[in-house]
Enzyme design. Structure first.
Site, mmCIF file in Angstrom:
data_model
loop_
_atom_site.group_PDB
_atom_site.id
_atom_site.type_symbol
_atom_site.label_atom_id
_atom_site.label_comp_id
_atom_site.label_asym_id
_atom_site.label_seq_id
_atom_site.Cartn_x
_atom_site.Cartn_y
_atom_site.Cartn_z
ATOM 1 N N PRO A 142 3.212 -1.597 5.012
ATOM 2 C CA PRO A 142 2.120 -1.137 5.895
ATOM 3 C C PRO A 142 1.626 0.282 5.633
ATOM 4 O O PRO A 142 0.711 0.742 6.311
ATOM 5 C CB PRO A 142 2.750 -1.231 7.281
ATOM 6 C CG PRO A 142 4.200 -0.958 7.037
ATOM 7 C CD PRO A 142 4.523 -1.583 5.704
ATOM 8 N N GLY A 143 2.240 1.009 4.689
ATOM 9 C CA GLY A 143 1.656 2.278 4.294
ATOM 10 C C GLY A 143 2.514 3.507 4.468
ATOM 11 O O GLY A 143 2.013 4.632 4.367
ATOM 12 N N GLY A 144 3.814 3.336 4.701
ATOM 13 C CA GLY A 144 4.682 4.495 4.921
ATOM 14 C C GLY A 144 4.713 5.460 3.752
ATOM 15 O O GLY A 144 4.621 6.677 3.936
ATOM 16 N N LYS A 199 16.568 -2.738 -4.997
ATOM 17 C CA LYS A 199 17.338 -3.444 -3.975
ATOM 18 C C LYS A 199 18.566 -4.064 -4.646
ATOM 19 O O LYS A 199 18.439 -4.869 -5.574
ATOM 20 C CB LYS A 199 16.494 -4.533 -3.316
ATOM 21 C CG LYS A 199 15.077 -4.097 -2.944
ATOM 22 C CD LYS A 199 15.045 -2.994 -1.902
ATOM 23 C CE LYS A 199 13.593 -2.622 -1.588
ATOM 24 N NZ LYS A 199 13.494 -1.545 -0.587
ATOM 25 N N ASP A 229 -1.760 -7.864 -6.448
ATOM 26 C CA ASP A 229 -0.316 -7.988 -6.654
ATOM 27 C C ASP A 229 0.181 -6.727 -7.358
ATOM 28 O O ASP A 229 -0.268 -6.399 -8.464
ATOM 29 C CB ASP A 229 -0.034 -9.227 -7.506
ATOM 30 C CG ASP A 229 1.458 -9.478 -7.715
ATOM 31 O OD1 ASP A 229 2.273 -8.567 -7.441
ATOM 32 O OD2 ASP A 229 1.809 -10.586 -8.155
ATOM 33 N N ASP A 289 -1.744 -3.622 -2.361
ATOM 34 C CA ASP A 289 -1.030 -4.637 -1.579
ATOM 35 C C ASP A 289 -2.039 -5.647 -1.055
ATOM 36 O O ASP A 289 -3.140 -5.270 -0.636
ATOM 37 C CB ASP A 289 -0.274 -4.013 -0.403
ATOM 38 C CG ASP A 289 0.913 -4.868 0.025
ATOM 39 O OD1 ASP A 289 0.714 -6.063 0.302
ATOM 40 O OD2 ASP A 289 2.045 -4.345 0.068
#
Length: 351
Positions: A220-222, A303, A258, A238
């Site tokens: 969402p843009g952090g 990750k 993408d 995105d």
């Protein structure tokens, strides 16, 4: 007793122990490493003659899973709660005089309940150390700093470090505040990465207003928000929507695409990426960005799997460095605001 104390994230003691063991082996130094899962720290014991070398080579900035590294002076067990100070004074090395005192505890389920004891004990120990000539009356950052780490009410580790060589935060944890306008908590990860993986001089030189950046998998843009707070112009990639206050922001261009396939129309100063994807795939795509000259500097997250996390970390970083095929500054760290992941900073030194 001689060796090192290293703080880490709870649950990642085996990864830190493996990292310390491998690094010591590369240095040709025999070591005995003690780690218990979920305790939040690892002990490395070695010949006193090798401690200085290990402290230099296993600097907290050079280790991925360590938040802080300290010289180990003593481990005190079965302390009497009526007088913990006398045994601590007796166990301190004859020199030096310390320039600061930090009372700490592991960042773990067992350690956090000791926060109150740490605060009160610091108030009691500090004047005694000063009266004994073991602690300066005023803060002296250039002198060694004494660390007293409570493992329980009757179990203490004594360590020290030079302030200039150590993490500047107690427990190795930067205390960052999430501002209300931040689109997501992930902003804290990039904020911490910038102050942990880059030096102040590097931040000043490499994060200049007007520079261009790309945020892959931005929603969402952090991370985009952190970059525009540095006055960078950001292309956010995105297919999902960005949150306010990024909508229609003059420094943000949102491209619905993408992140793994998008190619920048021109070279960027920065690229950042926090996409949830297999770490090897991320590492390989990040290498393409550097090899093709699409950016000069990057920060990205890997990750990690549930098992063999140290092995996967080494493999991904080695593959990334090999496939990038350019001279690199490469640093990686499991940040406080990371979870099952590490954050990597890479810079093309040839540009």
């Amino acid at each position: 007793m001689s060796g090192l104390i290293a703080y880490c994230r709870q649950g990642f003691e085996p990864e830190l122990a493996a990292e310390l063991r491998d690094r010591a082996v590369l240095l040709g130094i025999a070591s005995d490493i003690h780690a218990q899962r979920n305790h939040g720290f690892v002990l490395l014991r070695c010949d006193p003659l090798h401690v200085d070398t290990l402290l230099q080579q296993l600097h907290w900035r050079r280790l991925i899973f360590a938040r802080q590294t300290l010289r180990l002076h003593a481990e005190l067990k079965t302390l009497n709660s009526r007088d913990r100070i006398a045994p601590i004074l007796a166990a301190l090395p004859k020199t030096p005089c310390f320039g600061d005192l930090w009372i700490e505890y592991p960042d773990s389920d067992m350690g956090k309940p000791l926060a109150g004891l740490a605060r009160s004990f610091g108030n009691a120990l500090r004047p005694v150390l000063r009266s004994a000539g073991r602690l300066s009356a005023q803060l002296h950052p250039q002198w060694p700093r004494l660390h007293v780490c409570f493992l329980s009410g009757d179990h203490v580790l004594l360590g020290s470090t030079r302030s200039v060589d150590s993490a500047p935060w107690q427990l190795g944890i930067p205390r960052l505040k999430l501002l209300p306008e931040a689109p997501s908590r992930s902003a804290l990860k990039l904020e911490e990465a910038l102050i942990t993986l880059l030096t102040p001089n590097e931040r000043e030189a490499k994060l200049r207003p007007g520079m261009c950046a790309t945020d892959l998998g931005a929603a969402p843009g952090g991370w985009t928000w952190v970059l525009i707070c540095q006055h960078l112009r950001v292309t956010s990639i995105d297919n999902a929507a960005l949150r306010p206050p990024l909508l229609n922001h003059p420094l943000v261009q949102h491209v619905r695409a993408d992140g793994f396939r998008w190619i920048p129309p021109r070279p960027m100063d920065w690229m950042v990426c926090d996409m949830v994807e297999q770490p090897r795939r991320v590492a390989e795509r990040m290498a393409v960005w550097l090899r093709e000259g699409w950016c000069r500097h990057m920060i990205f997250n890997l990750k990690l799997p549930m098992k063999k996390r140290w092995d996967e970390t080494r493999l991904c970083l080695e593959r990334f460095e090999t496939q990038a095929a350019v001279p690199l500054t490469l640093r990686a760290k499991q940040l406080y605001h990371d979870r099952e992941e590490i954050t990597v900073y890479a810079s093309n030194d040839a540009r």
